[in-house]
Design an enzyme around this catalytic site. Structure first.
Site, PDB file in Angstrom:
ATOM      1  N   TYR A 109       0.824  -1.216   0.000  1.00 20.07           N
ATOM      2  CA  TYR A 109       0.000   0.000   0.000  1.00 20.07           C
ATOM      3  C   TYR A 109       0.856   1.262   0.000  1.00 20.07           C
ATOM      4  O   TYR A 109       1.858   1.334   0.712  1.00 20.07           O
ATOM      5  CB  TYR A 109      -0.899   0.034   1.242  1.00 20.07           C
ATOM      6  CG  TYR A 109      -1.757   1.274   1.270  1.00 20.07           C
ATOM      7  CD1 TYR A 109      -2.897   1.354   0.500  1.00 20.07           C
ATOM      8  CD2 TYR A 109      -1.387   2.381   2.028  1.00 20.07           C
ATOM      9  CE1 TYR A 109      -3.667   2.500   0.491  1.00 20.07           C
ATOM     10  CE2 TYR A 109      -2.159   3.539   2.028  1.00 20.07           C
ATOM     11  CZ  TYR A 109      -3.299   3.590   1.251  1.00 20.07           C
ATOM     12  OH  TYR A 109      -4.051   4.738   1.234  1.00 20.07           O
ATOM     13  N   TRP A 111       1.231   5.636  -1.837  1.00 20.75           N
ATOM     14  CA  TRP A 111       0.961   6.596  -2.900  1.00 20.75           C
ATOM     15  C   TRP A 111       1.999   6.578  -4.014  1.00 20.75           C
ATOM     16  O   TRP A 111       1.747   7.131  -5.086  1.00 20.75           O
ATOM     17  CB  TRP A 111       0.874   8.000  -2.314  1.00 20.75           C
ATOM     18  CG  TRP A 111      -0.521   8.406  -1.961  1.00 20.75           C
ATOM     19  CD1 TRP A 111      -1.406   7.724  -1.172  1.00 20.75           C
ATOM     20  CD2 TRP A 111      -1.204   9.592  -2.399  1.00 20.75           C
ATOM     21  NE1 TRP A 111      -2.582   8.419  -1.080  1.00 20.75           N
ATOM     22  CE2 TRP A 111      -2.486   9.570  -1.823  1.00 20.75           C
ATOM     23  CE3 TRP A 111      -0.854  10.662  -3.204  1.00 20.75           C
ATOM     24  CZ2 TRP A 111      -3.423  10.588  -2.034  1.00 20.75           C
ATOM     25  CZ3 TRP A 111      -1.783  11.681  -3.408  1.00 20.75           C
ATOM     26  CH2 TRP A 111      -3.061  11.634  -2.837  1.00 20.75           C
TER      27      TRP A 111
HETATM   28  N1  LIG Z   1      -1.829   8.941  12.221  1.00 17.58           N
HETATM   29  C1  LIG Z   1      -2.235   8.959  10.955  1.00 17.58           C
HETATM   30  N2  LIG Z   1      -1.685   8.121  10.078  1.00 17.58           N
HETATM   31  C2  LIG Z   1      -2.080   8.141   8.782  1.00 17.58           C
HETATM   32  C3  LIG Z   1      -3.076   9.045   8.343  1.00 17.58           C
HETATM   33  C4  LIG Z   1      -3.641   9.921   9.305  1.00 17.58           C
HETATM   34  O1  LIG Z   1      -4.523  10.728   8.988  1.00 17.58           O
HETATM   35  N3  LIG Z   1      -3.191   9.866  10.598  1.00 17.58           N
HETATM   36  N4  LIG Z   1      -3.452   9.066   7.033  1.00 17.58           N
HETATM   37  C5  LIG Z   1      -3.297   7.823   6.289  1.00 17.58           C
HETATM   38  C6  LIG Z   1      -3.512   7.997   4.863  1.00 17.58           C
HETATM   39  S1  LIG Z   1      -5.002   8.673   4.432  1.00 17.58           S
HETATM   40  C7  LIG Z   1      -2.638   7.573   3.918  1.00 17.58           C
HETATM   41  S2  LIG Z   1      -3.108   7.604   2.278  1.00 17.58           S
HETATM   42  C8  LIG Z   1      -1.344   6.994   4.260  1.00 17.58           C
HETATM   43  C9  LIG Z   1      -0.229   7.381   3.290  1.00 17.58           C
HETATM   44  O2  LIG Z   1       0.837   6.513   3.419  1.00 17.58           O
HETATM   45  P1  LIG Z   1       1.845   6.229   2.227  1.00 17.58           P
HETATM   46  O3  LIG Z   1       1.186   6.393   0.903  1.00 17.58           O
HETATM   47  O4  LIG Z   1       2.497   4.921   2.486  1.00 17.58           O
HETATM   48  O5  LIG Z   1       2.882   7.420   2.437  1.00 17.58           O
HETATM   49  P2  LIG Z   1       3.987   8.027   1.456  1.00 17.58           P
HETATM   50  O6  LIG Z   1       4.945   8.746   2.318  1.00 17.58           O
HETATM   51  O7  LIG Z   1       3.336   8.788   0.362  1.00 17.58           O
HETATM   52  O8  LIG Z   1       4.681   6.713   0.904  1.00 17.58           O
HETATM   53  C10 LIG Z   1       4.998   6.506  -0.443  1.00 17.58           C
HETATM   54  C11 LIG Z   1       6.423   5.996  -0.513  1.00 17.58           C
HETATM   55  O9  LIG Z   1       6.709   5.621  -1.866  1.00 17.58           O
HETATM   56  C12 LIG Z   1       8.017   6.057  -2.198  1.00 17.58           C
HETATM   57  N5  LIG Z   1       8.099   6.206  -3.658  1.00 17.58           N
HETATM   58  C13 LIG Z   1       7.735   7.274  -4.401  1.00 17.58           C
HETATM   59  N6  LIG Z   1       7.944   7.036  -5.696  1.00 17.58           N
HETATM   60  C14 LIG Z   1       8.463   5.792  -5.792  1.00 17.58           C
HETATM   61  C15 LIG Z   1       8.887   4.984  -6.887  1.00 17.58           C
HETATM   62  O10 LIG Z   1       8.806   5.367  -8.049  1.00 17.58           O
HETATM   63  N7  LIG Z   1       9.366   3.746  -6.595  1.00 17.58           N
HETATM   64  C16 LIG Z   1       9.446   3.283  -5.325  1.00 17.58           C
HETATM   65  N8  LIG Z   1       9.930   2.060  -5.143  1.00 17.58           N
HETATM   66  N9  LIG Z   1       9.055   4.026  -4.265  1.00 17.58           N
HETATM   67  C17 LIG Z   1       8.565   5.261  -4.506  1.00 17.58           C
HETATM   68  C18 LIG Z   1       8.174   7.362  -1.450  1.00 17.58           C
HETATM   69  O11 LIG Z   1       9.532   7.684  -1.274  1.00 17.58           O
HETATM   70  C19 LIG Z   1       7.436   7.074  -0.128  1.00 17.58           C
HETATM   71  O12 LIG Z   1       8.306   6.619   0.859  1.00 17.58           O
HETATM   72  O13 LIG Z   1      -0.999   7.389   5.583  1.00 17.58           O
HETATM   73  C20 LIG Z   1      -2.008   7.060   6.534  1.00 17.58           C
HETATM   74  N10 LIG Z   1      -1.515   7.292   7.893  1.00 17.58           N
HETATM   75  N1  LIG Z   2      -0.975  18.854   1.824  1.00 15.88           N
HETATM   76  C1  LIG Z   2      -1.433  17.582   1.870  1.00 15.88           C
HETATM   77  N2  LIG Z   2      -2.661  17.290   1.406  1.00 15.88           N
HETATM   78  C2  LIG Z   2      -3.141  16.019   1.473  1.00 15.88           C
HETATM   79  C3  LIG Z   2      -2.350  14.956   1.978  1.00 15.88           C
HETATM   80  C4  LIG Z   2      -1.057  15.292   2.487  1.00 15.88           C
HETATM   81  O1  LIG Z   2      -0.311  14.419   2.970  1.00 15.88           O
HETATM   82  N3  LIG Z   2      -0.633  16.600   2.407  1.00 15.88           N
HETATM   83  N4  LIG Z   2      -2.838  13.666   1.991  1.00 15.88           N
HETATM   84  C5  LIG Z   2      -3.954  13.339   1.106  1.00 15.88           C
HETATM   85  C6  LIG Z   2      -4.613  12.099   1.499  1.00 15.88           C
HETATM   86  S1  LIG Z   2      -3.827  10.621   1.199  1.00 15.88           S
HETATM   87  C7  LIG Z   2      -5.840  12.049   2.042  1.00 15.88           C
HETATM   88  S2  LIG Z   2      -6.600  10.561   2.383  1.00 15.88           S
HETATM   89  C8  LIG Z   2      -6.570  13.277   2.360  1.00 15.88           C
HETATM   90  C9  LIG Z   2      -7.172  13.172   3.761  1.00 15.88           C
HETATM   91  O2  LIG Z   2      -8.034  14.198   3.976  1.00 15.88           O
HETATM   92  P1  LIG Z   2      -8.693  14.372   5.423  1.00 15.88           P
HETATM   93  O3  LIG Z   2      -8.867  13.074   6.055  1.00 15.88           O
HETATM   94  O4  LIG Z   2      -9.905  15.184   5.233  1.00 15.88           O
HETATM   95  O5  LIG Z   2      -7.545  15.236   6.115  1.00 15.88           O
HETATM   96  P2  LIG Z   2      -7.164  15.530   7.639  1.00 15.88           P
HETATM   97  O6  LIG Z   2      -6.240  16.687   7.553  1.00 15.88           O
HETATM   98  O7  LIG Z   2      -6.703  14.292   8.299  1.00 15.88           O
HETATM   99  O8  LIG Z   2      -8.514  15.936   8.352  1.00 15.88           O
HETATM  100  C10 LIG Z   2      -9.183  17.158   8.107  1.00 15.88           C
HETATM  101  C11 LIG Z   2      -9.669  17.740   9.393  1.00 15.88           C
HETATM  102  O9  LIG Z   2     -10.681  16.929   9.994  1.00 15.88           O
HETATM  103  C12 LIG Z   2     -10.758  17.296  11.353  1.00 15.88           C
HETATM  104  N5  LIG Z   2     -11.205  16.187  12.203  1.00 15.88           N
HETATM  105  C13 LIG Z   2     -10.462  15.131  12.644  1.00 15.88           C
HETATM  106  N6  LIG Z   2     -11.202  14.333  13.444  1.00 15.88           N
HETATM  107  C14 LIG Z   2     -12.430  14.875  13.508  1.00 15.88           C
HETATM  108  C15 LIG Z   2     -13.655  14.511  14.170  1.00 15.88           C
HETATM  109  O10 LIG Z   2     -13.762  13.511  14.871  1.00 15.88           O
HETATM  110  N7  LIG Z   2     -14.726  15.295  13.951  1.00 15.88           N
HETATM  111  C16 LIG Z   2     -14.680  16.411  13.178  1.00 15.88           C
HETATM  112  N8  LIG Z   2     -15.794  17.102  12.991  1.00 15.88           N
HETATM  113  N9  LIG Z   2     -13.541  16.805  12.578  1.00 15.88           N
HETATM  114  C17 LIG Z   2     -12.435  16.038  12.719  1.00 15.88           C
HETATM  115  C18 LIG Z   2      -9.370  17.710  11.769  1.00 15.88           C
HETATM  116  O11 LIG Z   2      -9.439  18.931  12.476  1.00 15.88           O
HETATM  117  C19 LIG Z   2      -8.612  17.797  10.466  1.00 15.88           C
HETATM  118  O12 LIG Z   2      -7.840  18.980  10.352  1.00 15.88           O
HETATM  119  O13 LIG Z   2      -5.697  14.389   2.324  1.00 15.88           O
HETATM  120  C20 LIG Z   2      -4.977  14.458   1.101  1.00 15.88           C
HETATM  121  N10 LIG Z   2      -4.390  15.767   1.016  1.00 15.88           N
HETATM  122 MO   LIG Z   3      -5.047   8.922   2.060  1.00 16.65          MO
END
Ligand SMILES: Nc1nc2c(c(=O)[nH]1)N[C@H]1C(S)=C(S)[C@@H](COP(=O)(O)OP(=O)(O)OC[C@H]3O[C@@H](n4cnc5c(=O)[nH]c(N)nc54)[C@H](O)[C@@H]3O)O[C@H]1N2
Ligand SMILES: Nc1nc2c(c(=O)[nH]1)N[C@H]1C(S)=C(S)[C@@H](COP(=O)(O)OP(=O)(O)OC[C@H]3O[C@@H](n4cnc5c(=O)[nH]c(N)nc54)[C@H](O)[C@@H]3O)O[C@H]1N2
Ligand SMILES: [Mo]
Length: 769
Positions: A109, A111
């Site tokens: 899993y 991005w």
């Molecule tokens: N506490 C907490 N944890 C969270 C979340 C949260 O809200 N709170 N959000 C979650 C969410 S929504 C998401 S989507 C995940 C994201 O988690 P990930 O998608 O696993 O995070 P990334 O850091 O984007 O990891 C992508 C990795 O791929 C590598 N990469 C990029 N390009 C290439 C390539 O061409 N080849 C190879 N081999 N590697 C490459 C990058 O260097 C990077 O280390 O995190 C989750 N974790």
């Molecule tokens: N710049 C930037 N943008 C991103 C990403 C990134 O890594 N960097 N990651 C991308 C990815 S993979 C994803 S999945 C999306 C995720 O998008 P989201 O999940 O929407 O992003 P978050 O920033 O985790 O949450 C948005 C807000 O929700 C509020 N929140 C948290 N818990 C609660 C709750 O229980 N109740 C209410 N009412 N509000 C709450 C928090 O205050 C938080 O700031 O973002 C994407 N966009």
């Molecule tokens: Mo995500």
């Protein structure tokens, strides 16, 4: 000499400025109205000191120490590509032969990067799939609970993933928009697959100018940009389902529910009404009932409910609102509220998720086929919900309950990861690290020495997008981008496709893996498939050479604004939903049939185990770990924006000034944040736009665990050492990172240096090739 090359990242299209074989700058993509600043970090990361320059093998693993605790602490031995290729091939073959194909975890899993041919996870799935198969992962961290729930309720995931009702339809028709979790601007900086245009900021400005009243229902005032002039209701984290159910109760009490819509378009309203009115269990879910749970005043809940019943209203919630214990419930309740309001299918009304979560929800999109590497068959059918990865490693042979099914957990002996980072994305990292000591072999492909690469046995150095040719494409966008190789591979880095092709050769299936195509032939092939699929839809696109030369394609905006469920609402019998009843399921016989009392047949209030309404004696602060404004997850952490945001080199923790004063803490100092699962160091930032009792830390600071006199700490500030690792429920088994209590105290010890942006300790290079 300066050369300009078209390129793309998840955080936007750009032109790379190349001088003397190095990327020295970037220029934003001209048609992008709001390119954002993350792209400026590209030169920092392409030439970062923490690039992996050669293949490496963990010293202890070479000595034969397979299972055990040294993983993540050992030195690495640089080896040749030949040796690394042979070692990986031997391990794949041995593992398949001794333990079966399902003993390889290849879900991988993450991005990865924007280009769709070199998409690491797709390449790995192709490589492992053609070689016999692998245990995979389904759903995602973003909205794993929501995407498992919605097919039961609405028959589709469109209101989660898009297409969602267009912003233009909202601007033209809604007068009120209720935003659970707000509409944080920072999240729109990125689109998976690359953004040609960041259109959601201008659209939100138009919505504000059109006079729509916005309500930001979130613990953070900053989740709504100032220009929206939003009312702020600082809800207690995890209290959303209670508030929404109470809004339904208030509407029913006034007889304001849309009976016509409920009769024609939904099933189960009677049972839900009996629950909110208290007929079912003796507890009326009134605003007064909800107030002590969500800590929004009852009068405000009632007033908002009645206003929504009398005004064209759009409902939305950020994806994070389901990333918590029982995260399915607030979303199901919102669908029920939208049904009671009768807004589903009407222009600018109803409900959709994620307008504030990512660029491209509610903006004009192509609705054409994507340019993706075609999927190959995976002969192994076992797949776990992605966020249960630690459990998978911990309890082989046991059963995991998911969405009404029992999944038998296989015995994982080998882990192969490319394009994702579980030591970024997963919860309770100390527990994950223990689970990671169980497999015999861990292979990681990465451009950088991330925490995952440091926990591998065999490390393959991958190129970045700047070092290869590719095509960027996203279904949430109306552009297609040619990505021209800008610089040579750095060090000995190689493209995942080429590395896997050589391993496949050692295993005897090179030609089926490559399809006998090289990079250039693949790009033409993928583009030609796309072009033919477009032609079948009546869309003429130029041939590959013209596209490549031009650098991008732009498709027209659709003429009509998209309105979710319009056909269904106009004719529910003629255009039924893909649910068992064909209607919106406010009561689902299917879910009820799963037999879990925590997830009955209609939306309910279930108190989380870990929240401010529970036991807060030892850890009295609620930690929200939201998405970072300064990077994408762990990506770009070594680049300028993220570095510039840190305090004493640590990730900031934001806290209400009263909570800081109560602890004698002052802005800018380094603090220790801890609970029963772990501890970290962070830099303290004060913010009076935070609800008291709530602290926030963005995800993405690379994990840097060190032993200190105060125990094991992440000295850099990765919040996932604190978050809990449990599924949202047996239904969705999604990530529940947002249900997390902590305590914060001053840090008085000497300040350990952050070392994680430097390469790990190396042993001498191996002599024998
Ligand atoms: N506490 C907490 N944890 C969270 C979340 C949260 O809200 N709170 N959000 C979650 C969410 S929504 C998401 S989507 C995940 C994201 O988690 P990930 O998608 O696993 O995070 P990334 O850091 O984007 O990891 C992508 C990795 O791929 C590598 N990469 C990029 N390009 C290439 C390539 O061409 N080849 C190879 N081999 N590697 C490459 C990058 O260097 C990077 O280390 O995190 C989750 N974790
Ligand atoms: N710049 C930037 N943008 C991103 C990403 C990134 O890594 N960097 N990651 C991308 C990815 S993979 C994803 S999945 C999306 C995720 O998008 P989201 O999940 O929407 O992003 P978050 O920033 O985790 O949450 C948005 C807000 O929700 C509020 N929140 C948290 N818990 C609660 C709750 O229980 N109740 C209410 N009412 N509000 C709450 C928090 O205050 C938080 O700031 O973002 C994407 N966009
Ligand atoms: Mo995500």
């Amino acid at each position: 000499m300066t050369v300009i090359k078209p390129q793309a990242a998840h955080w936007g299209y750009f032109d790379a400025v190349v001088e003397g074989g190095r990327v020295t700058g970037i220029r934003p993509f001209a048609p992008d109205p709001f390119p954002g600043s993350l792209i400026e970090g590209i030169p920092d990361i392409v030439h970062a000191p923490c690039r992996i320059d050669r293949p490496h093998v963990r010293e202890g693993w070479l000595r034969g120490e397979r299972r055990g605790a040294t993983r993540g602490r050992d030195r690495f031995v640089p080896v040749s590509w030949d040796r690394a290729t042979r070692l990986v091939a031997e391990e794949v073959a041995r593992t398949r032969a001794e333990h079966g194909d399902a003993s390889i975890l290849g879900g991988s899993y993450g991005w990865a990067s924007a280009g769709r041919f070199h998409h690491a996870r797709s390449q790995l799935h192709r490589f492992l799939g053609l070689g016999g198969g692998f245990t995979s992962q389904v759903t995602n961290y973003s909205y794993g609970a929501g995407m498992t729930l919605m097919p039961h309720v609405l028959g589709t995931n469109d209101p989660v993933t898009g297409p969602a009702t267009d912003w233009r339809s909202i601007i033209g028709n809604a007068r009120l928009m209720l935003c659970f979790g707000g509409l944080p601007l920072k999240n729109g900086l990125v689109t998976a697959g690359g953004a040609g245009a960041h259109e959601y900021v201008p659209l939100m400005r138009q919505a504000a100018e059109a006079g729509i009243r916005f309500v930001n229902i979130s613990p953070l005032r900053g989740d709504a940009p100032d220009f929206l002039r939003a009312e702020w209701l600082p809800i207690r984290p995890g209290g959303d389902a209670a508030m929404v159910l109470a809004m339904i109760q208030a509407i029913v009490a006034e007889g304001l529910e849309d009976r016509g819509f409920l009769d024609r378009c939904t099933v189960g309203w009677d049972r839900l009404r009996a629950y909110v009115s208290g007929e079912a269990d003796g507890v009326a879910k009134t605003p007064e009932w909800a107030e002590p749970l969500c800590e929004v005043p009852a009068a405000a809940i009632r007033a908002l409910a009645l206003e929504a019943a009398r005004t064209p209203t759009m409902l939305t919630a950020t994806w994070s609102t389901q990333r918590s214990e029982n995260g399915e419930q607030p979303w199901w309740a919102l669908v029920a509220l939208a049904s009671a309001l009768g807004g589903i299918g009407k222009p600018g009304q109803g409900v959709a998720f994620g307008y504030g979560s990512i660029n491209g929800i509610g903006t004009a999109r192509r609705d054409l086929p994507s340019v993706n590497l075609p999927a190959t068959r995976n002969p192994v059918t076992t797949a776990i919900p992605v966020a249960r990865v630690t459990e998978l490693l911990e309890r082989p042979g046991e059963v995991l309950r998911y969405n009404g099914r029992d999944i038998l957990l296989p015995d994982i002996r080998m882990v192969f990861w490319a394009g994702g980072n579980p030591f970024h994305h997963h919860q309770d990292l100390n527990r994950l690290a223990r689970a990671f000591s169980r497999p015999e072999t861990i292979v990681v492909s990465e451009p950088w020495w991330t925490s995952l690469a440091r926990h591998a046995d065999i490390v393959l150095p991958a190129t970045t997008t700047l070092e290869r040719n590719d095509i960027a494409s996203s279904s949430r966008d109306r552009f297609l981008r040619a990505m021209h190789q800008a610089v040579p591979p750095q060090g000995q880095a190689r493209n995942d496709h080429d590395a896997f092709a050589d391993i496949a050769e050692a295993l005897g299936y090179r030609d089926s893996f490559t399809g006998q195509r090289d990079e250039g032939a693949w790009l033409r092939h993928l583009y030609d498939r796309f072009r033919r699929a477009c032609a079948a839809l009546g869309e003429e696109v130029p041939d590959f050479d013209r596209f490549w030369e031009a650098g991008h394609l732009e498709f027209d905006r659709p003429e009509r604004d998209f309105v979710g469920f319009a056909d269904f609402a106009a004719d529910p019998e003629g255009s039924p939903l893909a649910t068992p009843s064909g209607k919106v399921e406010l009561y689902s016989e299917t879910i009820a049939g799963f037999g879990d009392p925590a997830v009955p047949g209609h939306p309910v209030w279930r108190a989380p185990a870990e929240w401010l309404g529970g036991d807060t004696a030892r850890h009295p602060l609620h930690l929200l770990s939201n998405q970072p404004a300064t990077r994408l997850h762990g990506q770009l952490d070594p680049a300028r924006a993220a570095r510039g945001s840190k305090l004493h080199g640590r990730e900031p923790i934001r806290m209400n000034p009263d909570d800081a004063a109560a602890r004698g803490l002052v802005a800018g100092e380094v603090v220790r944040v801890f609970n029963g699962r772990g501890a970290l160091l962070a830099g303290l930032a004060l913010d009076d736009g935070l609800r008291p009792g709530v602290v926030t830390m963005s995800t993405g600071a690379w994990w840097d665990p060190q032993e200190t006199p105060e125990g094991r700490l992440c000295v850099h500030g990765n919040p996932n050492v604190l978050t809990q690792d449990r599924g949202t429920s047996s239904l969705g088994q999604g990530c529940a990172a947002q249900s997390c209590l902590v305590q914060v105290a001053a840090w008085t010890g000497p300040l350990p240096a952050v070392s994680v942006h430097e390469p790990p300790p190396l042993a001498a290079e191996e002599r024998l090739g």
